[in-house]
Write an enzyme that holds these catalytic residues in place. Sequence first.
Site, PDB file in Angstrom:
ATOM      1  CG  HIS A  26      17.007  10.478  -6.725  1.00 14.62           C
ATOM      2  ND1 HIS A  26      16.077  11.315  -6.169  1.00 14.62           N
ATOM      3  CD2 HIS A  26      17.154   9.442  -5.832  1.00 14.62           C
ATOM      4  CE1 HIS A  26      15.668  10.826  -5.014  1.00 14.62           C
ATOM      5  NE2 HIS A  26      16.308   9.693  -4.785  1.00 14.62           N
ATOM      6  CB  CYS A  58      16.390   5.531  -5.104  1.00 13.38           C
ATOM      7  SG  CYS A  58      16.440   6.704  -3.734  1.00 13.38           S
ATOM      8  NE  ARG A  63      19.524  -0.542   0.114  1.00 13.79           N
ATOM      9  CZ  ARG A  63      18.869   0.602   0.181  1.00 13.79           C
ATOM     10  NH1 ARG A  63      19.436   1.654   0.775  1.00 13.79           N
ATOM     11  NH2 ARG A  63      17.667   0.718  -0.358  1.00 13.79           N
ATOM     12  CG  ASN A  84      12.925   8.983  -6.674  1.00 16.31           C
ATOM     13  OD1 ASN A  84      12.669   9.803  -7.565  1.00 16.31           O
ATOM     14  ND2 ASN A  84      12.267   8.967  -5.519  1.00 16.31           N
ATOM     15  CB  THR A 121      -0.947   0.012   1.218  1.00 16.55           C
ATOM     16  OG1 THR A 121      -0.165  -0.077   2.413  1.00 16.55           O
ATOM     17  CG2 THR A 121      -1.926  -1.152   1.156  1.00 16.55           C
ATOM     18  N   GLY A 122       2.159   1.165   0.042  1.00 18.34           N
ATOM     19  CA  GLY A 122       3.024   2.344   0.058  1.00 18.34           C
ATOM     20  C   GLY A 122       3.272   2.897  -1.331  1.00 18.34           C
ATOM     21  CB  SER A 126       8.994  11.003  -4.417  1.00 19.54           C
ATOM     22  OG  SER A 126      10.017  10.827  -5.384  1.00 19.54           O
ATOM     23  N   GLY A 127      11.760  10.612  -2.539  1.00 16.65           N
ATOM     24  CA  GLY A 127      12.651   9.683  -1.848  1.00 16.65           C
ATOM     25  C   GLY A 127      12.499   9.729  -0.346  1.00 16.65           C
TER      26      GLY A 127
END
Length: 368
Positions: free
Chosen positions: A256, A131, A101, A329, A13-14, A161-162
């Site tokens: 970006h 991103c 990561r 991104n 839902t994100g 938006s990042g």
Amino acid sequence: MTRKPALAVVGATGAVGAVMLQILSQHADVWGDIRLVASRRSAGRKLAVRGEETEVVALSEDALTGVDVALFLVPDEVSARWAPIAAAKGAVVVDNSAAFRMDPEVPLVVPEVNPHAVRVRPRGIVASPHCTTLAMLPAVGALHAEFGLRELVVSSYQAVSGAGRDAVALLRAQLSVVAGTELGAGPGDVRRAVGDDLGPFAAPLALNVVPWSGTLEEGGWSSEELGLRAETRKILGLPGLRVAATFVRVPVITTHSLAVHARFENEVTVERAHEILATSPGVVLYDDPEAGDFPTPADVVGTDPTWVGRVRRAPDDECALDLFVCGDNLRKGAALNSAQIAEAVALEIGPGAGDRRGLGSGQGPGSA
């Protein structure tokens, strides 16, 4: 009839989840059952995927049972808790957060650059990079394969938006305040006009740029600047690569951009760089400054590739190139790269593929 792998989308839902559902509906259908998973407050919602309305279920152990691949598009702390649970239940986890990561037992994968790494996953988890790293590496990785990368100096111009949906709403609100005014002509006038609610940013974004993204680390670097350095080293297999990055938040909604200075082992030419970039998967070369052709966020947003322009050989260094890169991104920078990794795993774990965790310490083709 061969059963297709079952997929769970955790964080459906994100903002990234919404893009992921679009991608799943657009790409070749390699999946059997697709389970949409989110927080308890989002459970019960219905979202469209592959042309069908699917009900969202709450994240739980039951929601992760019977799944072959689990895409995690959630904050770090959620992935850190739940991704190992999904892996323990037999799923291959593809995680979009920063939680794993830099784990040496978790491959960090850009399919255009190091697709082989996806098979070596002793923890049953594959990580997708930040991103900004993803906007840069399809192009830089291709150039590295030809010329041998030695050093990177990067300035990144980060879309809001990042930082999430609330950050986008904040920028839009600030832009509505300054629209049609004479603000920006005096010190502090924009800050006074937009007020004290700056969200995750240290200064107003409307009519401004903010040279910060991430959290403070030693030496004045931000976590995201150091993250790009560490991720690039890991993906390219260059632990000693010299990387310096400056991240700047700009009043752009999505996509970006990066100004990249790359120094190589061997002499470079713009002509050869153009040939490489024009034929590299996931890269679009758009480079004709005389005609005004170079990538900008407003033109790249909503597209999948890394766009590259302004390719120049450094005037004082025959082994260095300067270039400008843009990448959405939310697509390649998040959902698309994760989807590409998951699709590669789906092809691998068909019936008879063996342990889904992949090769690890003590495991190999001849192992018991």
